[in-house]
Design a protein around this motif. Structure first.
Motif, PDB file in Angstrom:
ATOM      1  N   LEU A  52     -70.197 -66.081  90.906  1.00 40.25           N
ATOM      2  CA  LEU A  52     -70.327 -67.285  90.097  1.00 40.25           C
ATOM      3  C   LEU A  52     -71.678 -67.225  89.415  1.00 40.25           C
ATOM      4  O   LEU A  52     -72.713 -67.157  90.089  1.00 40.25           O
ATOM      5  CB  LEU A  52     -70.214 -68.533  90.982  1.00 40.25           C
ATOM      6  N   ALA A  53     -71.678 -67.203  88.090  1.00 39.74           N
ATOM      7  CA  ALA A  53     -72.906 -67.096  87.285  1.00 39.74           C
ATOM      8  C   ALA A  53     -73.711 -65.863  87.696  1.00 39.74           C
ATOM      9  O   ALA A  53     -74.912 -65.933  87.923  1.00 39.74           O
ATOM     10  CB  ALA A  53     -73.752 -68.364  87.389  1.00 39.74           C
ATOM     11  N   ASP A  54     -73.018 -64.722  87.813  1.00 45.03           N
ATOM     12  CA  ASP A  54     -73.625 -63.438  88.189  1.00 45.03           C
ATOM     13  C   ASP A  54     -74.300 -63.478  89.553  1.00 45.03           C
ATOM     14  O   ASP A  54     -75.254 -62.753  89.808  1.00 45.03           O
ATOM     15  CB  ASP A  54     -74.614 -62.956  87.133  1.00 45.03           C
ATOM     16  N   THR A  55     -73.816 -64.325  90.446  1.00 46.13           N
ATOM     17  CA  THR A  55     -74.356 -64.440  91.794  1.00 46.13           C
ATOM     18  C   THR A  55     -73.224 -64.246  92.790  1.00 46.13           C
ATOM     19  O   THR A  55     -72.217 -64.941  92.717  1.00 46.13           O
ATOM     20  CB  THR A  55     -74.993 -65.829  92.013  1.00 46.13           C
ATOM     21  N   ALA A  56     -73.387 -63.303  93.700  1.00 43.68           N
ATOM     22  CA  ALA A  56     -72.403 -63.097  94.758  1.00 43.68           C
ATOM     23  C   ALA A  56     -72.566 -64.211  95.789  1.00 43.68           C
ATOM     24  O   ALA A  56     -73.622 -64.350  96.405  1.00 43.68           O
ATOM     25  CB  ALA A  56     -72.589 -61.727  95.401  1.00 43.68           C
ATOM     26  N   ILE A  57     -71.553 -65.016  95.948  1.00 43.94           N
ATOM     27  CA  ILE A  57     -71.660 -66.241  96.736  1.00 43.94           C
ATOM     28  C   ILE A  57     -71.851 -65.961  98.229  1.00 43.94           C
ATOM     29  O   ILE A  57     -72.742 -66.535  98.858  1.00 43.94           O
ATOM     30  CB  ILE A  57     -70.410 -67.128  96.509  1.00 43.94           C
ATOM     31  N   VAL A  58     -71.041 -65.098  98.814  1.00 43.30           N
ATOM     32  CA  VAL A  58     -71.086 -64.888 100.266  1.00 43.30           C
ATOM     33  C   VAL A  58     -72.434 -64.311 100.724  1.00 43.30           C
ATOM     34  O   VAL A  58     -73.056 -64.866 101.642  1.00 43.30           O
ATOM     35  CB  VAL A  58     -69.894 -64.017 100.730  1.00 43.30           C
ATOM     36  N   PRO A  59     -72.937 -63.233 100.108  1.00 49.18           N
ATOM     37  CA  PRO A  59     -74.257 -62.747 100.532  1.00 49.18           C
ATOM     38  C   PRO A  59     -75.376 -63.755 100.279  1.00 49.18           C
ATOM     39  O   PRO A  59     -76.334 -63.839 101.048  1.00 49.18           O
ATOM     40  CB  PRO A  59     -74.477 -61.486  99.695  1.00 49.18           C
ATOM     41  N   SER A  60     -75.245 -64.547  99.224  1.00 48.02           N
ATOM     42  CA  SER A  60     -76.259 -65.549  98.917  1.00 48.02           C
ATOM     43  C   SER A  60     -76.307 -66.636  99.977  1.00 48.02           C
ATOM     44  O   SER A  60     -77.388 -67.057 100.404  1.00 48.02           O
ATOM     45  CB  SER A  60     -75.982 -66.169  97.546  1.00 48.02           C
ATOM     46  N   VAL A  61     -75.135 -67.096 100.415  1.00 48.67           N
ATOM     47  CA  VAL A  61     -75.089 -68.107 101.473  1.00 48.67           C
ATOM     48  C   VAL A  61     -75.642 -67.532 102.770  1.00 48.67           C
ATOM     49  O   VAL A  61     -76.394 -68.206 103.488  1.00 48.67           O
ATOM     50  CB  VAL A  61     -73.652 -68.646 101.650  1.00 48.67           C
ATOM     51  N   LEU A  62     -75.304 -66.280 103.075  1.00 48.78           N
ATOM     52  CA  LEU A  62     -75.850 -65.642 104.281  1.00 48.78           C
ATOM     53  C   LEU A  62     -77.369 -65.549 104.224  1.00 48.78           C
ATOM     54  O   LEU A  62     -78.055 -65.807 105.220  1.00 48.78           O
ATOM     55  CB  LEU A  62     -75.241 -64.261 104.471  1.00 48.78           C
ATOM     56  N   GLY A  63     -77.912 -65.200 103.070  1.00 50.17           N
ATOM     57  CA  GLY A  63     -79.365 -65.137 102.914  1.00 50.17           C
ATOM     58  C   GLY A  63     -80.019 -66.501 103.076  1.00 50.17           C
ATOM     59  O   GLY A  63     -81.068 -66.631 103.711  1.00 50.17           O
ATOM     60  N   ALA A  64     -79.396 -67.541 102.514  1.00 53.55           N
ATOM     61  CA  ALA A  64     -79.943 -68.891 102.647  1.00 53.55           C
ATOM     62  C   ALA A  64     -79.866 -69.379 104.087  1.00 53.55           C
ATOM     63  O   ALA A  64     -80.780 -70.055 104.569  1.00 53.55           O
ATOM     64  CB  ALA A  64     -79.198 -69.848 101.714  1.00 53.55           C
ATOM     65  N   VAL A  65     -78.789 -69.034 104.791  1.00 53.36           N
ATOM     66  CA  VAL A  65     -78.671 -69.410 106.209  1.00 53.36           C
ATOM     67  C   VAL A  65     -79.767 -68.727 107.023  1.00 53.36           C
ATOM     68  O   VAL A  65     -80.383 -69.345 107.897  1.00 53.36           O
ATOM     69  CB  VAL A  65     -77.262 -69.054 106.746  1.00 53.36           C
ATOM     70  N   ILE A  66     -80.028 -67.466 106.736  1.00 53.56           N
ATOM     71  CA  ILE A  66     -81.100 -66.749 107.429  1.00 53.56           C
ATOM     72  C   ILE A  66     -82.443 -67.423 107.191  1.00 53.56           C
ATOM     73  O   ILE A  66     -83.225 -67.631 108.119  1.00 53.56           O
ATOM     74  CB  ILE A  66     -81.127 -65.272 106.994  1.00 53.56           C
ATOM     75  N   LEU A  67     -82.720 -67.784 105.940  1.00 56.80           N
ATOM     76  CA  LEU A  67     -83.991 -68.452 105.631  1.00 56.80           C
ATOM     77  C   LEU A  67     -84.115 -69.797 106.338  1.00 56.80           C
ATOM     78  O   LEU A  67     -85.177 -70.123 106.879  1.00 56.80           O
ATOM     79  CB  LEU A  67     -84.131 -68.648 104.126  1.00 56.80           C
ATOM     80  N   LEU A  68     -83.037 -70.576 106.349  1.00 54.13           N
ATOM     81  CA  LEU A  68     -83.080 -71.864 107.033  1.00 54.13           C
ATOM     82  C   LEU A  68     -83.273 -71.684 108.533  1.00 54.13           C
ATOM     83  O   LEU A  68     -84.025 -72.429 109.167  1.00 54.13           O
ATOM     84  CB  LEU A  68     -81.792 -72.651 106.784  1.00 54.13           C
ATOM     85  N   ALA A  69     -82.601 -70.720 109.113  1.00 52.74           N
ATOM     86  CA  ALA A  69     -82.706 -70.504 110.554  1.00 52.74           C
ATOM     87  C   ALA A  69     -84.110 -70.064 110.949  1.00 52.74           C
ATOM     88  O   ALA A  69     -84.600 -70.431 112.017  1.00 52.74           O
ATOM     89  CB  ALA A  69     -81.684 -69.467 111.004  1.00 52.74           C
ATOM     90  N   ILE A  70     -84.767 -69.303 110.107  1.00 51.89           N
ATOM     91  CA  ILE A  70     -86.094 -68.791 110.434  1.00 51.89           C
ATOM     92  C   ILE A  70     -87.192 -69.820 110.155  1.00 51.89           C
ATOM     93  O   ILE A  70     -88.065 -70.050 110.989  1.00 51.89           O
ATOM     94  CB  ILE A  70     -86.380 -67.495 109.654  1.00 51.89           C
ATOM     95  N   PHE A  71     -87.149 -70.458 108.989  1.00 54.22           N
ATOM     96  CA  PHE A  71     -88.298 -71.233 108.527  1.00 54.22           C
ATOM     97  C   PHE A  71     -88.178 -72.746 108.636  1.00 54.22           C
ATOM     98  O   PHE A  71     -89.170 -73.432 108.439  1.00 54.22           O
ATOM     99  CB  PHE A  71     -88.599 -70.893 107.063  1.00 54.22           C
ATOM    100  N   TRP A  72     -87.009 -73.294 108.918  1.00 52.95           N
ATOM    101  CA  TRP A  72     -86.875 -74.744 108.871  1.00 52.95           C
ATOM    102  C   TRP A  72     -86.607 -75.291 110.260  1.00 52.95           C
ATOM    103  O   TRP A  72     -85.662 -74.889 110.920  1.00 52.95           O
ATOM    104  CB  TRP A  72     -85.725 -75.133 107.932  1.00 52.95           C
ATOM    105  N   ARG A  73     -87.443 -76.238 110.691  1.00 54.55           N
ATOM    106  CA  ARG A  73     -87.248 -76.867 112.002  1.00 54.55           C
ATOM    107  C   ARG A  73     -86.168 -77.926 111.914  1.00 54.55           C
ATOM    108  O   ARG A  73     -86.015 -78.602 110.908  1.00 54.55           O
ATOM    109  CB  ARG A  73     -88.544 -77.522 112.474  1.00 54.55           C
ATOM    110  N   ARG A  74     -85.424 -78.098 112.988  1.00 56.42           N
ATOM    111  CA  ARG A  74     -84.359 -79.101 113.027  1.00 56.42           C
ATOM    112  C   ARG A  74     -84.961 -80.500 112.975  1.00 56.42           C
ATOM    113  O   ARG A  74     -85.893 -80.804 113.689  1.00 56.42           O
ATOM    114  CB  ARG A  74     -83.551 -78.921 114.307  1.00 56.42           C
ATOM    115  N   GLY A  75     -84.425 -81.333 112.083  1.00 53.49           N
ATOM    116  CA  GLY A  75     -84.881 -82.709 111.988  1.00 53.49           C
ATOM    117  C   GLY A  75     -86.102 -82.912 111.117  1.00 53.49           C
ATOM    118  O   GLY A  75     -86.611 -84.013 111.009  1.00 53.49           O
ATOM    119  N   SER A  76     -86.600 -81.858 110.464  1.00 55.13           N
ATOM    120  CA  SER A  76     -87.784 -82.038 109.607  1.00 55.13           C
ATOM    121  C   SER A  76     -87.414 -81.924 108.162  1.00 55.13           C
ATOM    122  O   SER A  76     -86.355 -81.540 107.787  1.00 55.13           O
ATOM    123  CB  SER A  76     -88.836 -81.002 109.938  1.00 55.13           C
TER     124      SER A  76
END
Length: 76
Positions: A52-76
């Protein structure tokens, strides 16, 4: 530009829903998460799956999930 912002927002929303993190991130934060997650995901996993718009959706979501899991605290 508008298309990539929309795709980044959608990727950020999906990643936030999967991980239950980043609820108070805001629209701009989710767009940035989607952009950076897209970069990381396509770098690690390549370009496969639906595009979608020259972006592979599945790898992009996986990358964003990895970033959220590493850098974002729950509830903040």
């Amino acid at each position: 530009m508008i298309g990539s912002m929309f795709v980044g927002f959608i990727i950020g929303l999906i990643a936030g829903a999967i991980t239950s993190r980043g609820e108070r991130m805001g629209c701009i934060g989710k767009i940035l998460l989607g952009w950076v997650g897209s970069f990381v995901g396509q770098l690690l996993f390549g370009n496969w799956g639906p595009m979608l718009a020259d972006t592979a959706i599945v790898p992009s979501v996986l990358g964003a999930v990895i970033l959220l899991a590493i850098f974002w605290r729950r509830g903040s």
